[in-house]
Motif scaffolding. Structure first.
Motif, PDB file in Angstrom:
ATOM      1  N   GLN A  47       0.810  -1.214   0.000  1.00 28.98           N
ATOM      2  CA  GLN A  47       0.000   0.000   0.000  1.00 28.98           C
ATOM      3  C   GLN A  47       0.844   1.264   0.000  1.00 28.98           C
ATOM      4  OE1 GLN A  47      -3.292   0.119  -0.302  1.00 28.98           O
ATOM      5  NE2 GLN A  47      -3.310  -2.099  -0.501  1.00 28.98           N
ATOM      6  N   THR A  48       2.004   1.200   0.622  1.00 28.84           N
ATOM      7  CA  THR A  48       2.828   2.403   0.732  1.00 28.84           C
ATOM      8  C   THR A  48       3.619   2.696  -0.531  1.00 28.84           C
ATOM      9  OG1 THR A  48       4.633   1.125   1.702  1.00 28.84           O
ATOM     10  CG2 THR A  48       3.054   2.128   3.213  1.00 28.84           C
ATOM     11  N   LEU A  49       3.633   1.779  -1.483  1.00 29.79           N
ATOM     12  CA  LEU A  49       4.413   1.981  -2.707  1.00 29.79           C
ATOM     13  C   LEU A  49       3.878   3.150  -3.534  1.00 29.79           C
ATOM     14  CD1 LEU A  49       6.706   0.948  -4.505  1.00 29.79           C
ATOM     15  CD2 LEU A  49       5.052  -0.547  -5.607  1.00 29.79           C
ATOM     16  N   SER A  50       2.580   3.338  -3.538  1.00 28.06           N
ATOM     17  CA  SER A  50       2.016   4.428  -4.340  1.00 28.06           C
ATOM     18  C   SER A  50       2.052   5.769  -3.615  1.00 28.06           C
ATOM     19  CB  SER A  50       0.581   4.102  -4.741  1.00 28.06           C
ATOM     20  OG  SER A  50      -0.246   4.085  -3.613  1.00 28.06           O
ATOM     21  N   PHE A  51       2.262   5.753  -2.306  1.00 23.12           N
ATOM     22  CA  PHE A  51       2.210   7.001  -1.545  1.00 23.12           C
ATOM     23  C   PHE A  51       3.390   7.916  -1.839  1.00 23.12           C
ATOM     24  CE2 PHE A  51       3.309   9.422   2.299  1.00 23.12           C
ATOM     25  CZ  PHE A  51       2.187  10.218   2.363  1.00 23.12           C
ATOM     26  N   LEU A  52       4.597   7.382  -1.812  1.00 17.89           N
ATOM     27  CA  LEU A  52       5.791   8.218  -1.977  1.00 17.89           C
ATOM     28  C   LEU A  52       5.875   8.871  -3.360  1.00 17.89           C
ATOM     29  CD1 LEU A  52       8.324   9.318  -0.651  1.00 17.89           C
ATOM     30  CD2 LEU A  52       9.536   7.297  -1.481  1.00 17.89           C
ATOM     31  N   PRO A  53       5.645   8.141  -4.468  1.00 16.86           N
ATOM     32  CA  PRO A  53       5.683   8.833  -5.769  1.00 16.86           C
ATOM     33  C   PRO A  53       4.625   9.931  -5.899  1.00 16.86           C
ATOM     34  CG  PRO A  53       5.800   6.473  -6.091  1.00 16.86           C
ATOM     35  CD  PRO A  53       5.515   6.699  -4.642  1.00 16.86           C
ATOM     36  N   ARG A  54       3.426   9.667  -5.384  1.00 16.86           N
ATOM     37  CA  ARG A  54       2.393  10.703  -5.449  1.00 16.86           C
ATOM     38  C   ARG A  54       2.769  11.914  -4.614  1.00 16.86           C
ATOM     39  NH1 ARG A  54      -3.152   8.251  -3.900  1.00 16.86           N
ATOM     40  NH2 ARG A  54      -1.784   7.238  -2.421  1.00 16.86           N
ATOM     41  N   LEU A  55       3.344  11.672  -3.444  1.00 16.61           N
ATOM     42  CA  LEU A  55       3.782  12.769  -2.588  1.00 16.61           C
ATOM     43  C   LEU A  55       4.866  13.596  -3.265  1.00 16.61           C
ATOM     44  CD1 LEU A  55       3.758  14.216   0.175  1.00 16.61           C
ATOM     45  CD2 LEU A  55       5.515  12.585   0.892  1.00 16.61           C
ATOM     46  N   LEU A  56       5.838  12.922  -3.849  1.00 17.53           N
ATOM     47  CA  LEU A  56       6.928  13.641  -4.511  1.00 17.53           C
ATOM     48  C   LEU A  56       6.436  14.433  -5.717  1.00 17.53           C
ATOM     49  CD1 LEU A  56       9.777  10.978  -4.308  1.00 17.53           C
ATOM     50  CD2 LEU A  56       9.470  13.021  -2.903  1.00 17.53           C
ATOM     51  N   VAL A  57       5.547  13.844  -6.494  1.00 16.95           N
ATOM     52  CA  VAL A  57       5.011  14.556  -7.664  1.00 16.95           C
ATOM     53  C   VAL A  57       4.183  15.757  -7.216  1.00 16.95           C
ATOM     54  CG1 VAL A  57       3.350  14.369  -9.565  1.00 16.95           C
ATOM     55  CG2 VAL A  57       5.102  12.634  -9.264  1.00 16.95           C
ATOM     56  N   THR A  58       3.380  15.586  -6.182  1.00 16.99           N
ATOM     57  CA  THR A  58       2.574  16.702  -5.690  1.00 16.99           C
ATOM     58  C   THR A  58       3.454  17.834  -5.178  1.00 16.99           C
ATOM     59  OG1 THR A  58       0.802  15.173  -5.097  1.00 16.99           O
ATOM     60  CG2 THR A  58       0.749  17.348  -4.089  1.00 16.99           C
ATOM     61  N   LEU A  59       4.490  17.500  -4.424  1.00 15.09           N
ATOM     62  CA  LEU A  59       5.409  18.531  -3.936  1.00 15.09           C
ATOM     63  C   LEU A  59       6.151  19.205  -5.083  1.00 15.09           C
ATOM     64  CD1 LEU A  59       6.867  16.814  -0.743  1.00 15.09           C
ATOM     65  CD2 LEU A  59       5.195  18.667  -0.878  1.00 15.09           C
ATOM     66  N   ALA A  60       6.542  18.430  -6.102  1.00 17.36           N
ATOM     67  CA  ALA A  60       7.227  19.010  -7.262  1.00 17.36           C
ATOM     68  C   ALA A  60       6.305  19.951  -8.028  1.00 17.36           C
ATOM     69  CB  ALA A  60       7.729  17.903  -8.175  1.00 17.36           C
ATOM     70  N   VAL A  61       5.053  19.550  -8.194  1.00 18.77           N
ATOM     71  CA  VAL A  61       4.101  20.413  -8.906  1.00 18.77           C
ATOM     72  C   VAL A  61       3.865  21.695  -8.130  1.00 18.77           C
ATOM     73  CG1 VAL A  61       1.676  20.602  -9.581  1.00 18.77           C
ATOM     74  CG2 VAL A  61       2.978  18.592 -10.208  1.00 18.77           C
ATOM     75  N   ILE A  62       3.737  21.588  -6.811  1.00 17.33           N
ATOM     76  CA  ILE A  62       3.545  22.796  -6.004  1.00 17.33           C
ATOM     77  C   ILE A  62       4.792  23.675  -6.078  1.00 17.33           C
ATOM     78  CG2 ILE A  62       3.278  23.657  -3.644  1.00 17.33           C
ATOM     79  CD1 ILE A  62       1.450  21.256  -3.130  1.00 17.33           C
ATOM     80  N   GLY A  63       5.963  23.053  -6.031  1.00 19.54           N
ATOM     81  CA  GLY A  63       7.200  23.825  -6.103  1.00 19.54           C
ATOM     82  C   GLY A  63       7.401  24.492  -7.443  1.00 19.54           C
ATOM     83  N   LEU A  64       7.142  23.745  -8.519  1.00 19.02           N
ATOM     84  CA  LEU A  64       7.346  24.300  -9.859  1.00 19.02           C
ATOM     85  C   LEU A  64       6.205  25.222 -10.293  1.00 19.02           C
ATOM     86  CD1 LEU A  64       8.705  21.114 -11.657  1.00 19.02           C
ATOM     87  CD2 LEU A  64      10.014  23.106 -10.884  1.00 19.02           C
ATOM     88  N   GLY A  65       4.990  24.947  -9.831  1.00 24.99           N
ATOM     89  CA  GLY A  65       3.846  25.744 -10.242  1.00 24.99           C
ATOM     90  C   GLY A  65       3.383  26.732  -9.202  1.00 24.99           C
ATOM     91  N   GLY A  66       4.162  26.913  -8.164  1.00 26.92           N
ATOM     92  CA  GLY A  66       3.771  27.839  -7.105  1.00 26.92           C
ATOM     93  C   GLY A  66       3.570  29.257  -7.604  1.00 26.92           C
ATOM     94  N   HIS A  67       4.404  29.659  -8.543  1.00 26.47           N
ATOM     95  CA  HIS A  67       4.271  31.009  -9.104  1.00 26.47           C
ATOM     96  C   HIS A  67       2.931  31.159  -9.816  1.00 26.47           C
ATOM     97  CE1 HIS A  67       5.406  34.804 -10.902  1.00 26.47           C
ATOM     98  NE2 HIS A  67       5.078  34.318 -12.089  1.00 26.47           N
ATOM     99  N   PHE A  68       2.559  30.156 -10.606  1.00 25.78           N
ATOM    100  CA  PHE A  68       1.276  30.199 -11.310  1.00 25.78           C
ATOM    101  C   PHE A  68       0.113  30.229 -10.326  1.00 25.78           C
ATOM    102  CE2 PHE A  68      -2.317  27.581 -12.781  1.00 25.78           C
ATOM    103  CZ  PHE A  68      -2.809  28.421 -13.767  1.00 25.78           C
ATOM    104  N   LEU A  69       0.184  29.399  -9.288  1.00 20.92           N
ATOM    105  CA  LEU A  69      -0.893  29.344  -8.307  1.00 20.92           C
ATOM    106  C   LEU A  69      -1.020  30.664  -7.549  1.00 20.92           C
ATOM    107  CD1 LEU A  69      -0.248  25.758  -6.925  1.00 20.92           C
ATOM    108  CD2 LEU A  69      -2.021  26.458  -8.524  1.00 20.92           C
ATOM    109  N   THR A  70       0.106  31.233  -7.150  1.00 20.05           N
ATOM    110  CA  THR A  70       0.088  32.512  -6.450  1.00 20.05           C
ATOM    111  C   THR A  70      -0.432  33.620  -7.348  1.00 20.05           C
ATOM    112  OG1 THR A  70       1.986  31.787  -5.148  1.00 20.05           O
ATOM    113  CG2 THR A  70       1.492  34.130  -5.134  1.00 20.05           C
ATOM    114  N   GLU A  71      -0.017  33.608  -8.594  1.00 21.29           N
ATOM    115  CA  GLU A  71      -0.479  34.619  -9.548  1.00 21.29           C
ATOM    116  C   GLU A  71      -1.985  34.510  -9.765  1.00 21.29           C
ATOM    117  OE1 GLU A  71       0.252  35.784 -14.222  1.00 21.29           O
ATOM    118  OE2 GLU A  71       1.743  34.593 -13.175  1.00 21.29           O
ATOM    119  N   THR A  72      -2.489  33.289  -9.835  1.00 23.21           N
ATOM    120  CA  THR A  72      -3.928  33.080 -10.016  1.00 23.21           C
ATOM    121  C   THR A  72      -4.717  33.638  -8.831  1.00 23.21           C
ATOM    122  OG1 THR A  72      -3.463  31.072 -11.278  1.00 23.21           O
ATOM    123  CG2 THR A  72      -5.692  31.340 -10.449  1.00 23.21           C
ATOM    124  N   VAL A  73      -4.272  33.357  -7.622  1.00 24.08           N
ATOM    125  CA  VAL A  73      -4.958  33.867  -6.426  1.00 24.08           C
ATOM    126  C   VAL A  73      -4.858  35.385  -6.375  1.00 24.08           C
ATOM    127  CG1 VAL A  73      -4.902  33.915  -3.916  1.00 24.08           C
ATOM    128  CG2 VAL A  73      -4.698  31.762  -5.108  1.00 24.08           C
TER     129      VAL A  73
END
Length: 89
Positions: A47-73
Protein backbone atom coordinates in the motif's frame (compact mmCIF):
# COMPACT_ATOMS: atom_id res chain seq x y z
CA UNK A 1 -25.82 43.63 -5.62
CA UNK A 2 -27.83 41.93 -8.30
CA UNK A 3 -28.17 38.15 -8.49
CA UNK A 4 -26.39 38.15 -11.85
CA UNK A 5 -23.37 39.91 -10.36
CA UNK A 6 -23.33 37.46 -7.46
CA UNK A 7 -23.44 34.53 -9.88
CA UNK A 8 -20.60 36.00 -11.93
CA UNK A 9 -18.41 36.38 -8.84
CA UNK A 10 -19.35 32.90 -7.62
CA UNK A 11 -18.61 31.42 -11.05
CA UNK A 12 -15.19 33.10 -11.17
CA UNK A 13 -14.39 31.86 -7.66
CA UNK A 14 -15.35 28.28 -8.52
CA UNK A 15 -13.37 28.41 -11.76
CA UNK A 16 -10.31 29.64 -9.89
CA UNK A 17 -10.65 26.91 -7.27
CA UNK A 18 -11.11 24.16 -9.87
CA UNK A 19 -8.08 25.31 -11.86
CA UNK A 20 -5.86 25.44 -8.78
CA UNK A 21 -6.99 22.09 -7.39
CA UNK A 22 -6.77 20.35 -10.77
CA UNK A 23 -3.28 21.77 -11.28
CA UNK A 24 -2.15 20.03 -8.10
CA UNK A 25 -4.29 16.86 -8.07
CA UNK A 26 -4.19 15.62 -11.69
CA UNK A 27 -0.43 14.84 -11.82
CA UNK A 28 -0.74 12.91 -8.56
CA UNK A 29 -3.69 10.96 -9.93
CA UNK A 30 -1.77 10.08 -13.08
CA UNK A 31 1.24 8.88 -11.08
CA UNK A 32 -1.07 6.88 -8.82
CA UNK A 33 -2.62 5.26 -11.88
CA UNK A 34 0.78 4.32 -13.32
CA UNK A 35 1.89 2.87 -9.99
CA UNK A 36 -1.39 0.94 -9.66
CA UNK A 37 -0.94 -0.56 -13.13
CA UNK A 38 2.65 -1.47 -12.21
CA UNK A 39 1.45 -3.09 -8.99
CA UNK A 40 -1.24 -5.05 -10.82
CA UNK A 41 1.23 -6.22 -13.47
CA UNK A 42 3.81 -7.38 -10.94
CA UNK A 43 1.37 -8.57 -8.24
CA UNK A 44 2.96 -6.31 -5.63
CA UNK A 45 0.34 -5.48 -3.00
CA UNK A 46 2.26 -2.90 -1.01
CA UNK A 47 0.00 0.00 0.00
CA UNK A 48 2.83 2.40 0.73
CA UNK A 49 4.41 1.98 -2.71
CA UNK A 50 2.02 4.43 -4.34
CA UNK A 51 2.21 7.00 -1.55
CA UNK A 52 5.79 8.22 -1.98
CA UNK A 53 5.68 8.83 -5.77
CA UNK A 54 2.39 10.70 -5.45
CA UNK A 55 3.78 12.77 -2.59
CA UNK A 56 6.93 13.64 -4.51
CA UNK A 57 5.01 14.56 -7.66
CA UNK A 58 2.57 16.70 -5.69
CA UNK A 59 5.41 18.53 -3.94
CA UNK A 60 7.23 19.01 -7.26
CA UNK A 61 4.10 20.41 -8.91
CA UNK A 62 3.54 22.80 -6.00
CA UNK A 63 7.20 23.82 -6.10
CA UNK A 64 7.35 24.30 -9.86
CA UNK A 65 3.85 25.74 -10.24
CA UNK A 66 3.77 27.84 -7.10
CA UNK A 67 4.27 31.01 -9.10
CA UNK A 68 1.28 30.20 -11.31
CA UNK A 69 -0.89 29.34 -8.31
CA UNK A 70 0.09 32.51 -6.45
CA UNK A 71 -0.48 34.62 -9.55
CA UNK A 72 -3.93 33.08 -10.02
CA UNK A 73 -4.96 33.87 -6.43
CA UNK A 74 -3.53 37.38 -6.65
CA UNK A 75 -5.35 38.11 -9.93
CA UNK A 76 -8.63 36.87 -8.45
CA UNK A 77 -8.14 38.91 -5.28
CA UNK A 78 -7.28 42.09 -7.21
CA UNK A 79 -10.33 41.56 -9.42
CA UNK A 80 -12.54 41.21 -6.35
CA UNK A 81 -11.12 44.38 -4.78
CA UNK A 82 -11.70 46.23 -8.06
CA UNK A 83 -15.34 45.07 -8.06
CA UNK A 84 -16.09 46.47 -4.60
CA UNK A 85 -17.56 49.73 -5.99
CA UNK A 86 -19.85 47.74 -8.32
CA UNK A 87 -21.04 45.48 -5.52
CA UNK A 88 -21.61 48.24 -2.96
CA UNK A 89 -22.92 50.89 -5.33
Amino acid sequence: MSPEMFLDIFQEALKTIVIMVAFIIIPGLLVGLVVAVFQAATSINEQTLSFLPRLLVTLAVIGLGGHFLTETVMDFTIEMFNRIPEVVG
